[in-house]
Write a protein that holds these residues in place. Structure first.
Motif, PDB file in Angstrom:
ATOM      1  N   VAL A  13     -30.076 -19.477  45.513  1.00 12.01           N
ATOM      2  CA  VAL A  13     -30.475 -19.542  44.109  1.00 12.01           C
ATOM      3  C   VAL A  13     -32.000 -19.404  44.073  1.00 12.01           C
ATOM      4  O   VAL A  13     -32.710 -20.049  44.849  1.00 12.01           O
ATOM      5  N   THR A  14     -32.514 -18.536  43.192  1.00 11.75           N
ATOM      6  CA  THR A  14     -33.948 -18.232  43.199  1.00 11.75           C
ATOM      7  C   THR A  14     -34.781 -19.138  42.299  1.00 11.75           C
ATOM      8  O   THR A  14     -35.992 -19.224  42.467  1.00 11.75           O
ATOM      9  N   LYS A  15     -34.157 -19.769  41.322  1.00 14.88           N
ATOM     10  CA  LYS A  15     -34.836 -20.769  40.481  1.00 14.88           C
ATOM     11  C   LYS A  15     -33.760 -21.671  39.887  1.00 14.88           C
ATOM     12  O   LYS A  15     -32.576 -21.333  39.903  1.00 14.88           O
ATOM     13  N   ASP A  16     -34.159 -22.805  39.374  1.00 11.39           N
ATOM     14  CA  ASP A  16     -33.202 -23.762  38.845  1.00 11.39           C
ATOM     15  C   ASP A  16     -32.318 -23.115  37.771  1.00 11.39           C
ATOM     16  O   ASP A  16     -32.801 -22.302  36.962  1.00 11.39           O
ATOM     17  N   ALA A  17     -31.044 -23.491  37.794  1.00 10.13           N
ATOM     18  CA  ALA A  17     -30.093 -22.962  36.813  1.00 10.13           C
ATOM     19  C   ALA A  17     -30.488 -23.411  35.405  1.00 10.13           C
ATOM     20  O   ALA A  17     -31.109 -24.466  35.219  1.00 10.13           O
ATOM     21  N   GLU A  18     -30.112 -22.595  34.425  1.00 11.94           N
ATOM     22  CA  GLU A  18     -30.391 -22.924  33.026  1.00 11.94           C
ATOM     23  C   GLU A  18     -29.077 -23.013  32.279  1.00 11.94           C
ATOM     24  O   GLU A  18     -28.200 -22.159  32.439  1.00 11.94           O
ATOM     25  N   ILE A  19     -28.939 -24.048  31.456  1.00  9.52           N
ATOM     26  CA  ILE A  19     -27.733 -24.193  30.644  1.00  9.52           C
ATOM     27  C   ILE A  19     -28.119 -24.023  29.186  1.00  9.52           C
ATOM     28  O   ILE A  19     -29.188 -24.453  28.757  1.00  9.52           O
TER      29      ILE A  19
END
Length: 119
Positions: A13-19
């Motif tokens: 994963v390249t950056k924190d997931a977004e919801i």
């Protein structure tokens, strides 16, 4: 004749997931996965894949940069109009399953620990 649209990727994963939530309140989580390819022992340019999770979206909102995941899904291409009224195209993997192999996030307590493995 059968048509098949399936993608399987494994990477970081390249950056924190977004919801986010739709107008109807349905959650959707997005994140990007980097995959690498090696040619004659040399790493080629990494590929970046946008992943969209509609199924169990809230379960993946805690993914953080560096987590190693395997994603199975289908490839979709869609268009949208940006702020300058220019049509843009994006290709995404609509996730069916996401397996978290290695996580830096301690909140993923559903991952198997060594003592949980029965063999």
């Amino acid at each position: 004749m059968i048509n098949i649209n399936q993608a399987i990727i494994a990477g970081n994963v390249t950056k924190d997931a977004e919801i986010a939530y739709t107008k109807n309140g349905k959650p959707v989580t997005t994140f990007t996965v980097a995959t690498n390819r090696y040619i004659d022992g040399q790493q080629d340019k990494p590929q970046f894949h946008r992943v969209v999770c509609w199924v169990n979206a809230e379960d993946y909102a805690g993914l953080i940069k560096g987590d190693f995941v395997t994603v199975v899904g289908e490839i979709r291409t869609r268009s949208y109009e940006d702020k300058q009224k220019i049509t843009r195209w994006v290709t995404e993997i609509i996730a069916i399953t996401v397996t978290i192999a290695v996580s830096k996030n301690s909140n993923f307590d559903s991952m198997a620990k060594d003592e949980d493995i029965p063999f």
